[in-house]
Write an enzyme that holds these catalytic residues in place. Structure first.
Site, short mmCIF file in Angstrom:
data_model
loop_
_atom_site.label_atom_id
_atom_site.label_comp_id
_atom_site.label_asym_id
_atom_site.label_seq_id
_atom_site.Cartn_x
_atom_site.Cartn_y
_atom_site.Cartn_z
N VAL A 28 0.85 -1.19 0.00
CA VAL A 28 0.00 0.00 0.00
C VAL A 28 0.89 1.24 0.00
O VAL A 28 1.83 1.35 0.79
CB VAL A 28 -0.93 0.02 1.23
N ASP A 136 -13.12 -10.85 6.67
CA ASP A 136 -11.76 -10.74 7.22
C ASP A 136 -11.72 -9.69 8.32
O ASP A 136 -10.92 -8.76 8.29
CB ASP A 136 -10.77 -10.41 6.11
#
Length: 589
Positions: A28, A136
């Site tokens: 990221v 998740d």
């Protein structure tokens, strides 16, 4: 792309400013939007994932689903694509860390942990109401903003990617073990699952934030130990690990982490409220672990003012909700259809190990442990040995869980492009007029005059239909009303059935200002089969041509009102009975 991106380089038009983090799924970066004056979080997925054709297709679809989620506690998805063979997704940049970082930095107090869970719960209830499961839930996905003042902002991230990964079974070993720490038993056992799997994971996350430990610690044979814990060990307690936490918090976590999804909270919001009450000693009189509910989508409001002033779930205002029942009005722009994916989510590439763990644990457990934690058992209602127990009254917060999931509704009516609108949380005055005036309840539910509002304790209506096409849409209206007792519900059913008989076998006239002329409705004589009263209404005029199958029934303290409009006459008849029976089967009693 053989190496990571450096500051100043350009990827898919985004100018890289710096790396924010890296993991098994990808890297990221903080990157400058090529068209707008803002920085975004650019996630470039790992090459292994990007090369998998099945994952690529699922990634695009699930990223589009995530992009349709609009909530202040959900990280917004701005764009997605592929560049130089790598998949990428651009998201809202949250300037801060995450709950896992805060835990490791020793800044996660018990009060902060409960607050974070409460904010994540808002995001989950909203997502579940749209038919989206996260899959998740873990502290690393709870992003924390650096607010200049006021409450800390919490945002839930990684909706689309987690779902796509779950469907393909692709991920790295580290990601698998991180996910296993929060995985629901039904997911690990390869059973069908729904939003309640997210609630189990949220319970695991609260345990971690309160104690600094995963619920089932991994040592040697990590996957085997963790899977065995989720499948067979009772939920761990926090009161013996954290000074100041009581058995009430143990009971809350035990309910959230119940092995049976039907014994968990009915919504993330209900879980969060119970956790806050356990921490601060709030009013919890009468709270017990929830009764079975098939589908988690919403929460009830804290008692206080009248029920109709308390919206359910994340909905805060419904100025002009779509009306339940016939005739169809001009609904707001529908949302994209959200789908509960009921297939088994393969946890990862190394789930071969986890699957072996499940097998090993199952084979060595001659008698699966089903012990109920004492704290949870103490909260369970008891009954006399000589008097049959009475079915529990269905409360407002449990009404949404009585309705079938969107995918099941699609299967009932045989139409796949249906979308759900915002729920109707109180009776609504119909738009237009009808002659005779008393026949509104025969046309559709939710009319205020049909109920003695002083006896109503909960109200939940949901309209599901096709996107507008210029013709009368296929539409499903589901309405459930909870009364203070079963006798009152039966009285309302008898009153409605009487109205239906007076309005059946005749023609009633509808008029709305946007119509050029009135609509004539032909009504059938009501029929009663197995306790369900049905009526058919048809319009064959130039303004509207449609058929509606309408059904009402009652069980315990709940009145059920279902109507279906579809040109397929046989499908409509079957579907209205099927959906009504589905709801009745979920009502205790």
């Amino acid at each position: 792309m053989a190496h990571e991106l450096s500051a100043g380089s350009v990827f898919a038009g985004y100018r890289i400013e710096r790396m924010l983090g890296a993991g098994g799924m990808g890297t990221v970066y903080l990157a400058r939007n090529p068209d707008l004056p803002r920085s975004e979080a650019l996630k470039v997925l790992a090459a292994e994932l990007s090369r998998d054709l099945d994952f690529r297709a699922r990634f695009v679809r699930e990223a589009d689903v995530a992009a349709g989620l609009d909530h202040p506690n959900i990280v917004a998805v701005h764009q997605r694509g592929q560049f130089e063979g790598r998949l990428w997704i651009a998201m809202q940049f949250v300037d801060g860390g995450n709950a896992e970082d805060a835990l490791r930095a020793a800044t996660m107090t018990t009060a902060r942990a409960v607050y974070v869970i409460g904010e994540v719960a808002k995001a989950l209830d909203y997502a579940h109401q749209q038919g989206v499961i996260h899959r998740d839930i873990k502290p690393a996905n709870f992003l924390l903003s650096r607010a200049a003042g006021g409450d800390e902002r919490v945002l839930l991230s990684d909706f689309g990617i987690a779902r796509a990964l779950g469907d393909t079974g692709l991920t790295s070993t580290g990601s698998v073990l991180a996910t296993l720490a929060y995985a629901a038993p039904e997911v690990l056992a390869g059973q069908g699952f729904d939003g309640r799997a997210d609630l189990y994971s949220l319970g695991c996350a609260l345990f971690r934030l309160l104690t600094g430990e995963a619920p089932f610690a991994a040592g040697a044979g990590a996957a085997v130990a963790v899977v065995a814990g989720h499948l067979h060990q009772p939920p761990p307690t926090v009161s013996d690990r954290v000074p100041g936490l009581s058995a009430a918090m143990d009971a809350v976590i035990a309910t959230a982490m119940a092995k049976d999804p039907m014994r968990r909270f009915t919504s993330a919001g209900e879980f969060a409220h119970a956790a806050a009450a356990a921490l601060y000693g709030g009013a919890t009189d009468g709270w017990v672990p929830p009764s079975p509910a098939p589908h988690v989508i919403s929460q009830g409001a804290v008692p206080g003012s009248p029920w109709w002033q308390h919206p359910v779930g994340s909905v805060t205002a419904l100025a002009t909700p779509p009306g339940h029942g016939w005739p169809p009005g001009l609904p707001p722009l529908p949302r994209r259809p959200r789908r509960y994916r009921r297939g088994v989510a393969a946890v990862a590439a190394v789930m071969v190990v986890a699957a072996a763990a499940v097998t090993a644990v199952t084979m060595t457990s001659h008698q699966p442990r089903t012990a109920t934690p004492p704290s949870a058992a103490a909260l369970s209602p008891t009954s006399s040995s000589t008097t049959p127990p009475q079915p529990p009254i269905v409360t407002r917060s449990r009404l949404p869980g009585l309705l079938p999931p969107l995918d099941d509704v699609k299967n009932f009516v045989g139409i796949q492009n249906l979308v759900a609108h915002e729920p109707m949380l109180q009776p609504q005055t119909p738009n237009g007029s009808i002659n005779p005036a008393e026949c509104w309840p025969a046309v559709g539910g939710g009319v205020p005059s049909a109920y003695d509002l002083g006896t109503v304790i909960g109200f939940y209506g949901l309209t599901i239909d096709e996107p507008p096409t210029g013709t009368a849409p296929n539409q499903v209206g589901q309405l459930i009303v909870a009364f203070r007792d079963a006798a009152t519900a039966q009285r309302h059913l008898a009153d409605l059935a009487s109205i239906w008989r007076r309005c059946g076998g005749r023609t009633v006239t509808l008029f709305r200002s946007e119509w050029r002329r009135p609509v004539e409705l032909s009504t059938s004589v009501p029929e009663v089969v197995d306790g369900i009263t049905t009526m058919v209404l048809t319009a064959q005029g130039p303004v509207l041509r449609v058929r509606e199958d309408h059904a009402i029934a009652a069980k315990n303290n709940v009145l059920v009102d279902v109507d279906i409009m579809t040109p397929d006459t046989s499908r409509g008849q079957q579907a209205v009975i099927g959906i009504t029976n589905y709801i009745l089967a979920k009502i205790p009693g």
